[in-house]
Enzyme design. Sequence first.
Site, PDB file in Angstrom:
ATOM      1  N   LYS A  70      -2.832   2.977  -6.730  1.00 38.79           N
ATOM      2  CA  LYS A  70      -1.987   3.632  -5.843  1.00 38.79           C
ATOM      3  C   LYS A  70      -2.844   4.881  -5.345  1.00 38.79           C
ATOM      4  O   LYS A  70      -2.752   5.168  -3.957  1.00 38.79           O
ATOM      5  CB  LYS A  70      -0.801   4.287  -6.345  1.00 38.79           C
ATOM      6  CG  LYS A  70       0.327   3.159  -6.738  1.00 38.79           C
ATOM      7  CD  LYS A  70       0.645   2.416  -5.375  1.00 38.79           C
ATOM      8  CE  LYS A  70       1.898   1.623  -5.947  1.00 38.79           C
ATOM      9  NZ  LYS A  70       2.596   0.827  -4.851  1.00 38.79           N
ATOM     10  N   SER A 117      -3.039  -3.873 -12.166  1.00 37.26           N
ATOM     11  CA  SER A 117      -2.798  -2.807 -11.209  1.00 37.26           C
ATOM     12  C   SER A 117      -2.448  -1.395 -11.916  1.00 37.26           C
ATOM     13  O   SER A 117      -2.973  -0.288 -11.165  1.00 37.26           O
ATOM     14  CB  SER A 117      -1.872  -3.261 -10.167  1.00 37.26           C
ATOM     15  OG  SER A 117      -0.759  -3.395 -11.002  1.00 37.26           O
ATOM     16  N   GLU A 146       7.286   8.313  -1.166  1.00 39.25           N
ATOM     17  CA  GLU A 146       8.544   8.056  -2.107  1.00 39.25           C
ATOM     18  C   GLU A 146       7.930   7.162  -3.164  1.00 39.25           C
ATOM     19  O   GLU A 146       6.423   7.151  -3.278  1.00 39.25           O
ATOM     20  CB  GLU A 146       9.155   6.756  -1.197  1.00 39.25           C
ATOM     21  CG  GLU A 146       8.534   5.605  -1.321  1.00 39.25           C
ATOM     22  CD  GLU A 146       7.111   5.186  -1.004  1.00 39.25           C
ATOM     23  OE1 GLU A 146       6.995   6.100   0.138  1.00 39.25           O
ATOM     24  OE2 GLU A 146       6.466   4.367  -0.936  1.00 39.25           O
TER      25      GLU A 146
END
Lengths: 401, 272
Positions: free
Chosen positions: A96, A383, A118
Site C-alpha cells: 500500500k 502483498s 479510507e
Amino acid sequence: MSANEREQSTRAVIPQRFGPYGGRYVPETLIAALDELTAAWEEARDDPAFDARQDALRRDFIGRPTPLYLAERLSERVGSQVYLKREDLAHTGAHKINNALGQTLLAQRMGKPRIIAETGAGQHGVATATACALLGLECVVYMGTEDIRRQAPNVERMRLLGAEVAPVEAGARTLKEAVSAAIRDWVANVETTHYVIGSAVGPAPYPALVRDLQRVIGEEARAQALAAAGALPRRVIACVGGGSNAIGIFAPFVEDAEVALVGVEAGGDGIESGRHGASLGAGQTGVLHGSLSSVLADEDGQILEAHSVSAGLDYPGSGPEHAHLRDTGRARYFSVTDEQALQALRELARLEGIIPALESSHAIAWLLENPLEGDGFDVLCLSGRGDKDLAEYVRRVGESR
Amino acid sequence: MSAQADGAGRIATAFAAAKAEGRAALMPYMMAGYPDRDSGLAVARAYVDAGADLIELGIPFSDPLADGPTIHAADTQALAAGATLRTALETCEAIAERIPVVLMVYVNMVLAHGGAEQFARLARAAGAAGAIVPDLPLGEDESVREAFDAAGLAMVPLLAPTTSAPRRAEICKVARGFVYLVSTVGTTGERAEVPAALAALAATAKADAGETPVAVGFGIGTAAQAAEVGKIADGVIIGSRLVRAAGEGATPAESADAVAEFLAEARVSLAG
C-alpha cells in the site's frame, strides 16, 4: 516489445475506461477535481524531478526493490518452483505504501494540504498516515468500526503517526462504508483536500493512477525473475479485493502472452453461501464508488455487503481493469474460502518463517491447491505481512498451534 | 403531445404556473418508504395538499454518495423497513396524477433490472415526469438520456459550484425539464446560511439555461432561506429538513402533519 516501447504505451494517455468498465460516476461537484488530478498526474509522471524524488524515497524510505524470494520449502510442498514477491518487506508492511507515497507526493505538488483516505485492513491507512508524516500533510483516515475492532494495532499506528482515525458506523461498518464516507468528505472539502484512494477502484483517473503507482511491483518482479531464472514465470498470482497489488504485478506482464495471470478473491464462507467477496467471480456489472465494474448487488441494484475474514478483501467490488481483464480472458479469477486462507497463513508461517497477511494468504491457498504442472515457475505477490491479523487468526482458529 | 415531450412538458407547466403567480416553484424532496411505506405515502399526499408544485421523490439506495447524514440515514432505514424500487414506484403512482414527480435515483438502480430503457418504462408507467441521477454527470450520461428521452422521462442534470463555465453551458444544453443547481460544495443537508456566492452562481446558470428553469437545492432548511433562494431561482428544493420532520413522526399521520406544517410556512414565505 522493448522496455522503452512498453513504457511509451502505458504513458500515452490516462484511460477513463477499460473496455466498457471504469468511467466517472460521481456527483458533478467532483468532476473539476478529477480533471485537475488527471492533469496533475499527466504532468507529474513526465517530470524527471518528480520521478527522481519518488525513486529516491522508494529506495531509501520504502526499501525498494523488495526481494523476489525463491521459497524453497513452499516449492517443495507445492511440487514446483515458487518465487514470492516480498511486498511484506516494504516499509509499513504491505504494498500500500507504493500508492500512498506516490499520491501524497502528487497532492503536495498540487498544493493540497489536507489528505483523506479510507482503510479496511488498516494497511492503506497506515501507509497514508506514514506518507503524510513524512511530507508534513494533515491526514484523516476513515475506517469502519468493525474493522477498527479487527485491526486494532493499525489504528494505534495511525494515531501515533499523527493521523485522525474517523470511525464510520454506517452499514456493515467495513471498507465499503469507509470509502463512501471518504468520498462524502471529499465532496465537501474538494478545494483543499486530496483523496488518496487505496485501491485500483473509484472514478477515473484513480484506477489508472493507482495501477501506475503499483506497477513498480511487477516491473521489479519481471526483471528479478529474468535475472534469477533467465525466464518469465508461467503464472503470476495475486489476491484481489479492490485489486491494487494484483493490477500492479499484472500490468508489466499483460503483454507477455505466455504468462498466465491469476487473481484470487475472497470466497468467505463459500460462494454458494452468498457470504463472500468474490465480485469478479460471482458479481454483476454495476456502479460502485464511481466506476462501472463487477459488483455484488441485488436485483434492484442495491450494493450487497461482502464477507471475508480478511478486512482488505471485504469489499463488494473490484477495479474496472480487472473486470476487463476477466472479460477478455487475459486474467482468470478464482476464490478460496476463509478457512483455506487461515490454513494457508499457518502453512506459510511454518514452511518459510513468513507470516503473511490474511489477504495474501488467499493467493497462497490457491497455489497450494493448484500446483504448476510441467516446467517453469510461479511468481506470487506476497502483498503484506500478517502481524495485524494475529488477533483475528487466534479468534478464528484458537491458539496458534 | 408526443410521448417524448410528456414528462418535460408537465414539469414546464408546473414551473410556468408558479411563475405566473410571481413566485418560485416549491419542490419538496422525500424519501420513498421512509420512515416506512405508509408514512412515505402519507408524506407524499401531505406535500401535494400543502401546496408543493413538484415533488422530488428519492428512491432508497444502499450507497448514496451525494447525500449527507440525514438522507443517508433515511436511505438505510427505508431499506431496513423493506423498501424496494417497487415501493418508490407505488408512491409515485399514488400522487402522479395530481403533481409532477421527479425521481432521484442513483445510477446503479437505473442500470439494474435490464438497463435504462426498462427503468424509464417503469418510471413512466408509474407516472414519473423526470429523473435526477446524481452520480451520472455529463460525459457518462448519453446513453441513459437517450433511453429516458425515448420514454418521455425528462433527465434533469445537476450543476455544481465547481462546474467550469464551458461544462455548465453544455449541461444546460442537454437539460430536460429543469436544471438542478447545487447551492454549495458538499453533500445534501441543512446549513446555517445560504452561501453568499449563490446569487451570482444562479445568475450564470439562468443565463446558460435560457428557457429551461433553474431550481436550487442542497442546504435549504428554513422558510426564510427558501424565500431568499426563491428570489434568485425558478424553483426551490427542500430536502433534509423535511426528511428530518418525516422521521420524527411516530405514525403516518404525525409524519404528514410535521412536513405539512413546514411546507405551508415555506409556501407562504415564497409568495411573500
